[in-house]
Scaffold this motif. Structure first.
Motif, PDB file in Angstrom:
ATOM      1  N   UNK A 131       3.794   8.853  -1.394  1.00  0.00           N
ATOM      2  CA  UNK A 131       4.645   7.841  -2.013  1.00  0.00           C
ATOM      3  C   UNK A 131       4.403   6.511  -1.320  1.00  0.00           C
ATOM      4  N   UNK A 132       4.194   5.461  -2.120  1.00  0.00           N
ATOM      5  CA  UNK A 132       3.875   4.148  -1.570  1.00  0.00           C
ATOM      6  C   UNK A 132       4.902   3.110  -2.000  1.00  0.00           C
ATOM      7  N   UNK A 133       4.961   2.026  -1.231  1.00  0.00           N
ATOM      8  CA  UNK A 133       5.706   0.834  -1.608  1.00  0.00           C
ATOM      9  C   UNK A 133       4.719  -0.339  -1.633  1.00  0.00           C
ATOM     10  N   UNK A 134       5.171  -1.545  -1.972  1.00  0.00           N
ATOM     11  CA  UNK A 134       4.215  -2.656  -2.136  1.00  0.00           C
ATOM     12  C   UNK A 134       3.398  -3.003  -0.901  1.00  0.00           C
ATOM     13  N   UNK A 135       3.850  -2.617   0.289  1.00  0.00           N
ATOM     14  CA  UNK A 135       3.114  -2.966   1.506  1.00  0.00           C
ATOM     15  C   UNK A 135       1.960  -2.026   1.808  1.00  0.00           C
ATOM     16  N   UNK A 136       1.860  -0.924   1.074  1.00  0.00           N
ATOM     17  CA  UNK A 136       0.883   0.120   1.398  1.00  0.00           C
ATOM     18  C   UNK A 136      -0.545  -0.368   1.219  1.00  0.00           C
ATOM     19  N   UNK A 137      -1.388   0.040   2.148  1.00  0.00           N
ATOM     20  CA  UNK A 137      -2.818  -0.272   2.098  1.00  0.00           C
ATOM     21  C   UNK A 137      -3.562   0.962   2.599  1.00  0.00           C
ATOM     22  N   UNK A 138      -4.346   1.585   1.715  1.00  0.00           N
ATOM     23  CA  UNK A 138      -5.056   2.808   2.044  1.00  0.00           C
ATOM     24  C   UNK A 138      -6.555   2.548   2.040  1.00  0.00           C
ATOM     25  N   UNK A 139      -7.307   3.396   2.736  1.00  0.00           N
ATOM     26  CA  UNK A 139      -8.746   3.231   2.723  1.00  0.00           C
ATOM     27  C   UNK A 139      -9.453   4.002   3.821  1.00  0.00           C
ATOM     28  N   UNK A 140     -10.742   4.157   3.637  1.00  0.00           N
ATOM     29  CA  UNK A 140     -11.585   4.863   4.611  1.00  0.00           C
ATOM     30  C   UNK A 140     -12.198   3.804   5.529  1.00  0.00           C
ATOM     31  N   UNK A 141     -11.334   3.103   6.266  1.00  0.00           N
ATOM     32  CA  UNK A 141     -11.790   1.990   7.098  1.00  0.00           C
ATOM     33  C   UNK A 141     -12.736   2.431   8.211  1.00  0.00           C
ATOM     34  N   UNK A 142     -12.686   3.704   8.569  1.00  0.00           N
ATOM     35  CA  UNK A 142     -13.582   4.190   9.628  1.00  0.00           C
ATOM     36  C   UNK A 142     -15.048   4.052   9.227  1.00  0.00           C
ATOM     37  N   UNK A 143     -15.309   3.923   7.907  1.00  0.00           N
ATOM     38  CA  UNK A 143     -16.679   3.697   7.456  1.00  0.00           C
ATOM     39  C   UNK A 143     -17.263   2.454   8.111  1.00  0.00           C
TER      40      UNK A 143
ATOM     41  N   UNK B 159     -15.123   6.296  -0.123  1.00  0.00           N
ATOM     42  CA  UNK B 159     -15.725   6.791   1.121  1.00  0.00           C
ATOM     43  C   UNK B 159     -16.950   5.991   1.524  1.00  0.00           C
ATOM     44  N   UNK B 160     -17.773   5.578   0.556  1.00  0.00           N
ATOM     45  CA  UNK B 160     -18.998   4.867   0.887  1.00  0.00           C
ATOM     46  C   UNK B 160     -18.755   3.387   1.172  1.00  0.00           C
ATOM     47  N   UNK B 161     -17.795   2.795   0.484  1.00  0.00           N
ATOM     48  CA  UNK B 161     -17.545   1.366   0.654  1.00  0.00           C
ATOM     49  C   UNK B 161     -16.623   1.054   1.826  1.00  0.00           C
ATOM     50  N   UNK B 162     -15.662   1.941   2.082  1.00  0.00           N
ATOM     51  CA  UNK B 162     -14.672   1.674   3.120  1.00  0.00           C
ATOM     52  C   UNK B 162     -13.704   0.570   2.736  1.00  0.00           C
ATOM     53  N   UNK B 163     -13.608   0.268   1.440  1.00  0.00           N
ATOM     54  CA  UNK B 163     -12.768  -0.844   0.998  1.00  0.00           C
ATOM     55  C   UNK B 163     -11.280  -0.478   1.004  1.00  0.00           C
ATOM     56  N   UNK B 164     -10.453  -1.508   0.955  1.00  0.00           N
ATOM     57  CA  UNK B 164      -9.002  -1.316   0.947  1.00  0.00           C
ATOM     58  C   UNK B 164      -8.504  -1.022  -0.458  1.00  0.00           C
ATOM     59  N   UNK B 165      -7.506  -0.174  -0.549  1.00  0.00           N
ATOM     60  CA  UNK B 165      -6.838   0.154  -1.806  1.00  0.00           C
ATOM     61  C   UNK B 165      -5.380  -0.250  -1.673  1.00  0.00           C
ATOM     62  N   UNK B 166      -4.978  -1.248  -2.451  1.00  0.00           N
ATOM     63  CA  UNK B 166      -3.587  -1.692  -2.439  1.00  0.00           C
ATOM     64  C   UNK B 166      -2.728  -0.702  -3.230  1.00  0.00           C
ATOM     65  N   UNK B 167      -1.415  -0.844  -3.120  1.00  0.00           N
ATOM     66  CA  UNK B 167      -0.488   0.118  -3.709  1.00  0.00           C
ATOM     67  C   UNK B 167      -0.695   0.275  -5.215  1.00  0.00           C
ATOM     68  N   UNK B 168      -0.858  -0.832  -5.923  1.00  0.00           N
ATOM     69  CA  UNK B 168      -0.992  -0.757  -7.388  1.00  0.00           C
ATOM     70  C   UNK B 168      -2.213   0.053  -7.797  1.00  0.00           C
ATOM     71  N   UNK B 169      -3.343  -0.179  -7.116  1.00  0.00           N
ATOM     72  CA  UNK B 169      -4.539   0.600  -7.432  1.00  0.00           C
ATOM     73  C   UNK B 169      -4.364   2.058  -7.036  1.00  0.00           C
TER      74      UNK B 169
END
Length: 276
Positions: free
Chosen positions: A135-147, A174-184
């Protein structure tokens, strides 16, 4: 701040609210990065939850506005703080052994909800993927930053992420390591809100949403719900895949490639602090 300045008893906080157990990673000064002592505390917290007959649902969250920013890179070179890195995983052991991030190899008998505010990245997204619901709220930022640091996914990320969002989207992340905001995150069904939605982000803090959802789940007939949930887990056995992921991850770590990425990360942080 190093581990010797932290109170081991406060690395992970456990709170009971009725039939809900809230497990909070409590290292806000590190964006709740997980080192060895924290991983062991998390593992124990979920062992206790699974054995607690009065607990129906658990919520995993983080203190200070972030869920978890992954493994504590500063702990990698410190043997006392290093994350558990054991490849021993007996095939019939339930709820399962400890993993590098703590509970990531466990199969519990009851559901766990991830309440995600702020960063859930690298090993943090692996913890979130271990949970049944995110469950996310507007501040959430997910991603495979370790890439971006040359640090491998080593705790189920390469297996669970494709199961949740599909292989194509998982490869992108996984390949890009980009950020995913809550809406996406909602659109790709990596996460939801409560009331359940994959279209619109709920502005209510994720923990409050998760508590409301947990209350609903606790009211269901428990034997039926838990067995249906377990059937889903057992229909997707991941032990062998995770062991292969671990083997490949250790090959990456022993290559030394990640050390340059980590050093750049620490150097960048020093520069940022110097400008403040």
């Amino acid at each position: 701040m190093t581990q010797q300045h932290e109170d081991p008893a406060k690395l992970v906080l456990v709170e009971k609210r009725g039939a809900t157990t809230i497990v909070t990673i409590n290292r806000p000064h590190k964006r709740n990065c997980v080192n060895g002592p924290t991983a062991r505390a998390l593992y124990q917290a979920f062992l206790d939850f699974d054995k607690d007959d009065t607990a129906a649902v658990a919520i995993l969250t983080g203190a200070g506005g972030n869920f978890c920013a992954g493994a504590d890179l500063a702990a990698i070179l410190n043997q006392d703080e290093a994350n558990p890195m054991d490849n021993q995983w007996p095939p019939n052991e339930l709820p399962g052994p400890i993993g590098p991030m703590g509970p990531s190899r466990m199969v519990l008998s009851k559901p766990v909800i991830a309440a995600i505010s702020g960063y859930a990245v690298a090993g943090g997204i692996e913890l979130a993927l271990w949970c049944d619901i995110r469950i996310v709220d507007p501040s959430a930022k997910l991603g495979v930053f370790c890439r971006l640091r040359g640090v491998p996914l080593i705790d189920g990320g390469t297996i669970r992420l494709p199961q949740v969002v599909g292989r194509g989207v998982a490869m992108d992340l996984m390949l890009s390591g980009r950020a995913v905001e809550a809406e996406e995150a909602l659109k790709i069904q990596l996460a939801t809100c409560y009331p359940p939605s994959y279209d619109k982000v709920n502005p209510t803090p994720a923990l409050e949403q998760a508590l409301a959802f947990a209350d609903e789940l606790a009211k269901h007939p428990q034997t039926c719900m838990r067995n249906d949930r377990l059937s889903t887990h057992f229909a997707n056995p991941i032990r062998e895949a995770m062991l292969k992921e671990f083997e490949l991850g250790m090959e990456t770590l022993t290559s030394g490639e990640f050390q340059q990425g980590i050093q750049k990360f620490f150097d960048s942080n020093k520069e940022k602090r110097a400008k403040l």
